[in-house]
Design a protein around this motif. Structure first.
Motif, short mmCIF file in Angstrom:
data_model
loop_
_atom_site.label_atom_id
_atom_site.label_comp_id
_atom_site.label_asym_id
_atom_site.label_seq_id
_atom_site.Cartn_x
_atom_site.Cartn_y
_atom_site.Cartn_z
N GLU A 1 71.86 80.21 47.34
CA GLU A 1 72.49 79.93 48.63
C GLU A 1 71.48 79.32 49.59
OE1 GLU A 1 75.62 79.68 51.33
OE2 GLU A 1 75.61 80.13 49.19
N ARG B 1 70.88 75.82 48.67
CA ARG B 1 72.00 74.96 49.09
C ARG B 1 71.84 74.57 50.55
NH1 ARG B 1 76.04 75.21 52.07
NH2 ARG B 1 75.73 77.41 52.57
N VAL B 2 71.38 75.52 51.37
CA VAL B 2 71.14 75.21 52.79
C VAL B 2 70.08 74.11 52.90
CG1 VAL B 2 70.26 76.15 54.96
CG2 VAL B 2 71.88 77.47 53.58
N GLY C 1 69.40 71.86 50.65
CA GLY C 1 70.03 70.62 50.20
C GLY C 1 70.89 70.01 51.29
N ASP C 2 71.63 70.87 52.03
CA ASP C 2 72.47 70.35 53.12
C ASP C 2 71.61 69.69 54.19
OD1 ASP C 2 74.66 71.30 51.81
OD2 ASP C 2 74.89 73.12 53.01
N GLU C 3 70.46 70.29 54.48
CA GLU C 3 69.56 69.70 55.49
C GLU C 3 69.04 68.34 55.01
OE1 GLU C 3 68.51 70.81 58.67
OE2 GLU C 3 70.34 71.97 58.34
N ASP D 1 70.54 66.35 52.85
CA ASP D 1 71.68 65.41 52.91
C ASP D 1 71.90 64.93 54.33
OD1 ASP D 1 72.00 65.72 50.24
OD2 ASP D 1 73.64 67.18 50.38
N ASN D 2 71.71 65.87 55.30
CA ASN D 2 71.92 65.51 56.71
C ASN D 2 70.95 64.44 57.16
OD1 ASN D 2 70.81 66.38 59.73
ND2 ASN D 2 73.05 66.23 59.61
N TYR E 1 61.25 70.97 60.01
CA TYR E 1 62.41 71.67 59.51
C TYR E 1 62.31 73.21 59.57
CZ TYR E 1 59.66 73.02 55.53
OH TYR E 1 58.73 73.58 54.75
N VAL F 1 65.62 75.72 59.63
CA VAL F 1 66.13 76.17 58.34
C VAL F 1 66.04 77.70 58.21
CG1 VAL F 1 65.79 76.05 55.85
CG2 VAL F 1 65.64 73.97 57.22
N LYS G 1 68.94 79.39 59.84
CA LYS G 1 70.16 79.34 59.04
C LYS G 1 70.09 80.27 57.84
CE LYS G 1 71.42 74.62 60.34
NZ LYS G 1 71.78 73.27 59.87
N THR H 1 70.88 75.60 40.78
CA THR H 1 70.26 74.29 41.01
C THR H 1 69.36 73.87 39.88
OG1 THR H 1 68.44 75.36 42.15
CG2 THR H 1 70.29 74.64 43.49
#
Length: 941
Positions: free
Chosen positions: A48, A51-52, A54-56, A58-59, A178, A182, A185, A226
């Motif tokens: 999890e 994934r956070v 990865g979202d950052e 992607d952002n 970051y 991060v 979150k 992952t």
């Protein structure tokens, strides 16, 4: 040990094994399953967290893409409009996007950058790292970048129009600090305490601890969704910590994501397993006790009764008339049946004992009769054995697989091994007659099918010598026609073979020199020609005739002449290859077959070497004399497509060498080459060749040799003409005709332009070596020579000192003043002047000493004639003249190592010839200069 004791111990072992199995199952199967479930739960929290992350990523990649694929950004890379920066990159924008730095960069560095970093030196360091690490040719990159001890989230993408139809030569990059965002979150994820810890924020001890956990857990940890390797350790009985490495774009680890979760599943599993284990152990002990009571009551006690009965059976007078245990007789199970059968058997044993005594008496009588028969058979076997051992032929017996099981003294002597060494081994047979790979398979097949084989073979002696034998093999079969043994008889054929060898020596070898004679020469030649016709390739025949041999015979007598022939044969044999064949043709003539030749130059080198060694001084009757040899060379199939043509052409070529001054070689020409093309036809072809530019230059390297090492000095450009039929003409085939018809000026101008273009190409690759071109007398006398050279140098923008012009001595025959003027004009342009073929033609040392030459070249006639005393002195004198005039000397026509050694001993440094290299195509010469070919072995050892 009593059965009762064994039973007790077995039950105890079973109980202990049951306890151990239950314990092992809990420790190694069930408990690890609880640990795995707990670890997978912890791993899910790491997934999890990843994934956070990865979202950052992607952002930030999406933000970069929005700015990169935008007409305004694309236009800025061309217009440099500052309004674009002012409108789109402000403090508010950077705070809103949570970015630390933004910039546009290309091949020459950053076009602009904007940062929110407190330390300006950190921004400069980031930009330097971006320029150093990331290739502008790459389209996009997203990940982490470490600068110094700080790591940022990073993304870049190539700038293009909104419709992506056009791309700029720039990338836009964004960096984000970051860590704090991060971790906030990650803290919101339930079920675990997640955080990112960078290595730069850890102590060295903390980093080493994580590395040890990773090494201990390597290959055992669960893989997160992952695909990342997750590893962990329990902190205490109630808490589990799990890590996963984070890597930057360089593949370097810079941080870990850590998850702390509860280990309650493991604790609950342990308590449950302890309770279950206690219950199962008590159950196992109860079952074991009941089993022991049952075995004793119903098995061990009845067996003890049977044992008592067997003990009384051993004493014949003690067996009772009826059963002594009524309880056992009444049992209706296996024990009862066994006891009843025991009573029946005991009654029959006395009768059986009496019958055995009668049979033993009969057997004793039969043994006495058999012993007498065996003694008689043994006497026969001794006779057979003595005959087997003492026969003069080698005898051996093998098993069906061919292993020797016995042999006699004669075979032991033939093999050189003792019988102990031979037994168990296979005969060391060698087949000298046929090259068939399946020979031995055929031999053994004949023995199995026909039952016999005989023929000539060789046996490998212990000292590794080969003994020829005549071998007869026969198969021995039993009553069922099955082969049980093989018997072999062999005779030594050494004496017979020695006689055959002597006859062969007399038939195929020369009685004086021991070399192959003409008959063996023709046998070998037919084999080589047949192979070449089938497989392709080339070979050469050398026809060697000694010069002045008759004078040696007349002066010193035939016996000394014979010694000379023997010595010459040895010298020739020592300087040809092992695959070649030397034979004495007759009288003072020798022939050589050079097999598997590739280039004509290979033959030249070998023949030049032979001429040198043949001409070395020989001591005859107390006098040192030197003779030469005339050699004719015919290459198959170039000089003829049959043996007869090759031998005739080689003989003719030898006589051409005789008529050309002796002590030299001549190549026989093919029938097509011997057809002379009419002069008018050659003139027309030459005109068309000049119009169609059917010429090219080859480059023969000039090598400096110092202290055994080679270095490229330059190259001579040699013109070649290839006609419409693909036939290539050498300069000797058309230069004289070009001079005669006035076409030499156009041809010479082409050579000058082509050489200058080549020098320009060489200089572009960093190759600065001089290129020499030959200038004919007619071309040199023309009025436009200097202008042509000047224009070619200027158009190609080359260093004129890299262009050498080679002039022959004949240039001074007419109008020396005009010649000197032209040479000085060329020197003023920077051109180097080389005197070619020095010592061969018109020479005036006084005039040459006044001319501004830069180099002189020793003609190849002095190089290739160093086997003669006169040529040796002249060659050494020319090099000395160069030293006196302070001129460098290039030795031409070097084809052997001896020529290099001789000229080097007399002051020579620069060489040109096939010993070092044939003329090369332009690309090949470039590769040589660039070091793709090695020069280290050119001068030999």
């Amino acid at each position: 040990m009593k059965l009762q004791n064994k039973t007790t111990i077995s039950i105890l072992i079973i109980v202990i094994a049951f306890i151990l199995i239950i314990s092992a199952e809990q420790i190694f199967l069930i408990l690890p399953r609880f640990e795995k479930i707990n670890l997978e739960k912890a791993t899910d929290t790491v997934d999890e967290g990843l994934r956070v992350m990865g979202d950052e990523l992607d952002n930030i990649a999406m933000i970069v893409s929005d700015y990169a694929i935008w007409d305004d950004t694309y236009n800025y890379t061309f217009t440099r409009d500052e309004n674009f920066i002012a409108n789109n990159f402000t403090d508010a924008t950077m705070d809103n996007l949570n970015m630390a730095l933004v910039g546009i960069y290309g091949k020459d560095g950053f076009l602009f950058s904007y940062d929110r970093l407190a330390d300006s030196s950190q921004a400069a360091a980031i930009k330097n790292e971006v320029v150093a690490r990331f290739d502008p040719e790459q389209h996009e990159r997203t990940g982490f970048i470490t600068v110094g001890d700080k790591t940022y989230m990073f993304s870049c993408e190539v700038i293009s129009t909104t419709d992506e139809s056009q791309h700029a030569d720039f990338h836009i990059i964004f960096l984000r600090d970051y860590l704090e965002t991060v971790n906030q979150k990650l803290a919101e994820i339930p079920g675990a305490k997640l955080e990112i810890i960078e290595f730069q924020g850890m102590t060295e001890a903390q980093q080493l601890h994580i590395e040890r956990v990773f090494q201990n857990y390597l290959g055992q940890g669960a893989n997160a969704a992952t695909g990342r390797l997750v590893f962990g350790e329990p902190i205490n009985a109630r808490e589990l910590v799990v890590y996963s490495f984070l890597t930057n774009l360089e593949g370097q680890r810079f941080a870990v994501i850590r998850s702390k979760t509860s280990a309650n599943i493991i604790a609950e599993g342990q308590n449950s397993l302890h309770q279950t284990g206690v219950i199962l152990v008590l159950f196992g002990i109860t079952i074991a006790a009941l089993t022991a009571l049952f075995v004793r009551r119903f098995i061990i006690d009845p067996l003890n009764h049977l044992k008592i009965g067997l003990d009384t059976l051993i004493d014949p007078g003690a067996i009772p008339a009826s059963g002594y245990n009524p309880g056992l007789q009444r049992r209706q199970d296996e024990i009862g049946e066994l006891y009843q059968k025991f009573l029946y058997v005991s009654a029959d044993i006395k009768a059986a004992n009496a019958e055995n005594k009668r049979i033993n008496n009969q057997l004793e009588t039969m043994v006495l009769d058999r012993t007498k028969a065996l003694k008689a058979a043994n006497a026969k076997l001794i006779l057979y054995g003595e005959s087997f051992e003492e026969t003069s032929e080698g005898l051996l017996v093998t098993d069906p697989q061919g292993h020797i099981i016995m042999c006699n003294k004669a075979f032991s002597a033939l093999s050189g091994c003792s019988r102990d060494e031979l037994v168990g081994q296979k005969p060391q047979l060698v087949n000298p007659v046929t090259d068939q790979s399946d020979f031995y398979e055929v031999l053994w097949d004949a023995l199995k099918t026909r039952g016999s084989w005989e023929g000539e073979l060789c046996y490998l002696h212990k000292n590794h010598t080969i003994k020829p034998i005549w071998l007869s093999f026969n198969a021995i079969r039993n009553e069922d026609k099955k082969i049980t043994h093989y018997v072999g008889a062999c005779s030594d054929l050494t004496g017979q073979k020695e006689m055959e060898d002597q006859l062969e020596q007399m038939a195929f070898y020369d009685g004086l020199t021991g070399l192959p004679n003409r008959s063996l020469f023709y046998i070998h030649l037919r084999k080589v020609v047949s192979r070449i016709k089938q497989d392709g390739g080339k070979m050469a025949v050398l026809f060697i005739d000694l010069d002045g041999f008759k004078l040696v015979n007349d002066t010193f007598g035939h016996s000394n002449g014979d010694q000379l022939l023997i010595e010459v044969g040895k010298r020739i044999g020592q300087h040809i290859r092992e695959t070649d064949l030397l034979s004495r043709w007759g009288g003072d003539e020798f022939t050589v077959i050079l097999d598997n030749i590739r280039e004509k130059s290979d033959v030249k080198k070998i023949v030049s070497d032979l001429l040198y060694h043949i001409s070395r001084e020989i001591m005859i009757a107390g006098e040192c004399i030197s003779i030469g040899a005339s050699v004719g060379i015919a290459i198959f199939p170039d000089a003829g497509d049959s043996i007869e043509q090759i031998m005739i052409n080689a003989d003719k070529a030898m006589y051409v060498s005789k008529s050309s001054g002796k002590n030299c070689y001549t190549f026989a020409k093919s029938p097509e080459q011997q057809l002379e093309i009419p002069k008018i036809v050659m003139i027309n072809r030459l005109k068309r060749a000049i119009i169609s530019n059917a010429f090219h230059l080859s480059y023969q390297p000039q090598i400096v040799v110092e202290a055994g090492r080679c270095q490229i000095f330059g190259a001579e450009a040699l013109i070649r003409w290839t006609d419409e039929d693909g036939h290539t003409y050498m300069p000797d085939d058309f230069i004289a005709l070009a001079e005669e018809t006035g076409m030499i000026n156009a041809l010479g101008q082409w050579v000058i332009n082509e050489a200058c273009q080549a020098i320009r190409e060489f200089m572009a690759l960093g190759i600065a070596v001089p290129i020499s071109i030959n200038v004919s007398v007619t071309q040199f006398k023309s009025d436009d020579l200097v202008g042509t050279v000047k224009q070619a140098v200027k158009e190609n923008r080359i260093d004129p000192q890299l262009l050498y012009m080679e002039l022959t001595e004949n240039i001074f025959v007419e109008d020396e003043k005009k010649t000197l003027t032209a040479i000085k004009a060329l020197k003023e342009l920077g051109i180097k002047i080389v005197l070619d073929d020095f010592g061969k033609g018109y020479s005036s040392l006084g005039l040459i000493s006044q001319m501004p030459f830069d180099l002189i070249k020793v003609d190849k006639c002095f190089t290739q004639g160093i086997g003669l005393e006169k040529e040796k002195k002249l060659a050494a004198m020319i090099i000395s003249i160069g030293e006196v005039l302070n001129l460098q000397t290039i030795v031409e026509g070097v084809e052997t190592r001896e020529q290099v050694d001789f000229h080097g001993h007399n002051g020579g440094r620069i060489y040109q010839g096939y010993y070092f290299s044939k003329p090369l195509e332009k690309t090949e010469f470039m590769d040589l200069c660039l070091g793709k070919w090695s020069l280290e072995n050119m001068a030999g050892e």
